[in-house]
Scaffold this active site. Structure first.
Site, mmCIF file in Angstrom:
data_model
loop_
_atom_site.group_PDB
_atom_site.id
_atom_site.type_symbol
_atom_site.label_atom_id
_atom_site.label_comp_id
_atom_site.label_asym_id
_atom_site.label_seq_id
_atom_site.Cartn_x
_atom_site.Cartn_y
_atom_site.Cartn_z
ATOM 1 N N SER A 1 -9.623 2.139 2.386
ATOM 2 C CA SER A 1 -8.995 2.856 1.407
ATOM 3 C C SER A 1 -7.946 1.871 0.937
ATOM 4 O O SER A 1 -7.212 2.476 -0.010
ATOM 5 C CB SER A 1 -8.237 3.801 2.419
ATOM 6 N N SER B 1 -10.272 0.192 6.693
ATOM 7 C CA SER B 1 -9.794 0.064 5.377
ATOM 8 C C SER B 1 -9.205 -1.141 5.030
ATOM 9 O O SER B 1 -8.502 -1.225 3.973
ATOM 10 C CB SER B 1 -8.673 1.241 5.411
ATOM 11 N N LYS C 1 0.755 -1.253 -0.086
ATOM 12 C CA LYS C 1 0.175 -0.170 -0.136
ATOM 13 C C LYS C 1 0.892 1.151 -0.073
ATOM 14 O O LYS C 1 2.016 1.468 0.610
ATOM 15 C CB LYS C 1 -0.981 0.075 1.145
HETATM 16 N N1 GLN Z 1 -13.440 4.701 5.566
HETATM 17 C C1 GLN Z 1 -12.938 5.150 6.864
HETATM 18 C C2 GLN Z 1 -12.585 6.384 6.633
HETATM 19 O O1 GLN Z 1 -12.631 6.980 5.490
HETATM 20 C C3 GLN Z 1 -11.866 4.410 7.396
HETATM 21 C C4 GLN Z 1 -10.521 4.418 6.565
HETATM 22 C C5 GLN Z 1 -9.422 3.961 7.159
HETATM 23 O O2 GLN Z 1 -9.640 2.734 7.732
HETATM 24 N N2 GLN Z 1 -8.161 4.173 6.729
HETATM 25 O O3 GLN Z 1 -11.945 7.165 7.415
#
Ligand code: GLN
Length: 496
Positions: free
Chosen positions: A159, A183, A78
């Site tokens: 994400s 995410s 990532k």
């Molecule tokens: N979807 C969540 C957010 O937008 C979690 C994102 C994540 O876990 N990095 O904050």
């Protein structure tokens, strides 16, 4: 068998038996990336030359009898993990040309164990999002599509959408990911693969671009629960450079996968039964509980009464920490700098941040600075911290009655790239089942468990006690075995 069709475990065995070399395995993945990445956009940077050189070096180490636990296995990273000498963008224009001089601890651990890096995976900007549509470098496409509408392009979740899409489409055997509110688990569920967010503190955060430091955790995504176990063992471990990293032994997670669920008490939290949740998801949840009972577990209805406050709490705590963490992008030390002749320092900050951050990141910074501001700190941030303590306590009480908790992973299957983009609150609802584990610091795994009517994957989530990933793997593996999930996405590397 085509090299990209191996599981990570299968490829490890094939390499050990000399059936194929890391160079062959790596080349097969690079060819698949060349063919499919222009469409999927799962990789932001492909490390062709570096990957081949690393694979050859790995084959040489194996010849010398020096093979590590991940020797020669090609992975996606990532693009939130700093990789020495390789551009690391965090999906943002503001870091678009940043080349870190150092390696994150997690990626250094993987390299120590012999892994080969194929490239850097796309993500929502600064890991803020649930659909991988906030990346400054364009969205990622989910390799799965709807049976009755195959032309509709679907999101891979976020994400870690690039990581999940790459693994599902067989453009990597596994990938690193991070999870602040879901995410790892949500994109794994949307792409029909497994992904675990370990206990907070299990993996070092050193060298991972920070989003919300009290919630961020690294973890793997892979095509099987066992593959996740193999990867996590290498990624995890104490690191003095992260003061929140736990100095606890790293168990053999792979061995734990085969433990079975006999005698385990599985909690079923009634608050996770949402109004308007598709009946297919409710049915899959019940099916999962039946599988576990058939394996000798007992299921117990439990209550986690503060669940309904988890999402609003998360969307105060996470932006508050993000607004502080992102203050460092000032045009002076990292990446992008936008200035006008004669402009002062303030002007440099304003122009750099206006040009460098996308809309969602700006929204989070504004929410975060607002809830931390003198007039509103008590009403929002302090209140959220108190509710966070109550959410944690709900789980502590539950652990007196049960050994693991099973819930759906997401309230829906993957949605279209043009859906849910107008209203941030609708987008935030994606995380309703996952944010609780982050707020309480607990491990949670998403396991592919079935398909919906449209032929899209649906996942179940297993949450465990802090530092008891072994039970989480055992339960996850039992669900995976019972589900026998063998469906494949339409877009994937194919045998030549
Ligand atoms: N979807 C969540 C957010 O937008 C979690 C994102 C994540 O876990 N990095 O904050």
């Amino acid at each position: 068998m085509h090299p990209t069709d191996f599981t990570l475990r299968g490829a490890r065995d094939a390499l050990a038996e000399g059936i194929l070399s890391s160079e062959e395995l790596t080349r097969a993945h690079l060819d698949a990336i060349a063919a499919l990445n222009p469409r999927l956009n799962a990789y932001l940077t492909v490390m062709e030359d570096g990957a081949i050189a690393a694979a050859r070096a790995s084959d040489e180490r194996r010849r010398q009898g020096l093979a590590g636990p991940l020797e020669g296995l090609p992975l996606a990273i990532k693009d939130l993990f700093c990789t020495a000498g390789t551009r690391t963008t965090a999906g943002s224009r503001i870091l678009g040309n940043f080349v870190p001089p150092y390696e994150s601890t997690v990626t250094a651990n993987l390299l120590r164990d012999g892994a080969v890096f194929l490239g850097k995976a796309n993500l929502d900007e600064f890991a803020m999002g649930s659909s991988n549509t906030t990346s400054a470098f364009g969205p990622v496409e989910n390799p799965w599509s709807r049976a009755n509408d195959p032309d509709a392009r679907l999101v891979p979740g976020g994400s870690s959408g690039g990581s999940a899409a790459a693994v599902a489409a067989r453009l990597a055997l596994g990938a690193t990911a991070t999870d602040t509110g879901g995410s790892i688990r949500q994109p794994a569920a949307f792409c029909g693969i497994a992904g675990i967010k370990p206990t907070y503190g299990r993996c070092s955060r050193f060298g991972i671009v920070a989003f919300a430091s009290s919630l961020d955790q690294a973890g793997p995504v892979a095509r099987t629960v066992e593959d996740c176990a193999i990867l996590l063992r290498s990624m995890a471990g104490f690191d003095p450079r992260d003061s929140t990293c736990a100095d606890v032994p790293v168990p053999d997670f792979q061995a734990a996968c085969a433990r079975g669920v006999k005698g385990l008490r599985i909690g079923v939290p009634k608050e996770y039964r949402l109004d308007g949740m598709p009946d297919e998801i409710e049915a899959l949840w019940q099916q999962g509980l039946d599988w576990l009972r058939a394996g000798g577990a007992e299921t117990v209805e439990i209550s986690l009464p503060h669940t309904k406050y988890a999402l609003p709490t998360y969307y105060i705590v996470a932006p508050a920490e993000a607004s502080s963490n992102l203050a460092r992008y000032d045009g002076v030390r990292f990446g992008l700098r936008v200035s006008e002749p004669g402009g002062d320092l303030r002007d440099l900050y304003d122009r750099t941040r206006a040009a460098g951050f996308g809309a969602e990141v700006k929204r989070r910074i504004m929410i975060g600075t607002y809830v931390l501001s003198a007039g509103y700190y008590d009403a929002y941030y302090l209140k959220a911290q108190k509710v966070r303590a109550l959410i944690r306590r709900d789980f502590e009480e539950a652990w007196g009655k049960v050994d693991a908790i099973v819930t759906p992973a997401t309230p829906s299957a993957a949605f279209g790239m043009d859906e849910r983009q107008d209203d941030p609150v609708t987008m935030y609802l994606n995380d309703v089942f996952t944010v609780t584990a982050n707020l309480a610091g607990l491990p949670g795994i998403a396991v592919p468990a079935g398909l919906d009517r449209q032929g899209l994957p649906l996942g179940l989530q297993v949450i465990g006690r802090a530092f008891d990933e072994e039970t989480v793997f055992a339960v996850g593996n039992a669900i995976e075995d019972a589900a026998g999930f063998t469906a494949l996405p339409g877009l994937r590397a194919r045998p030549a």
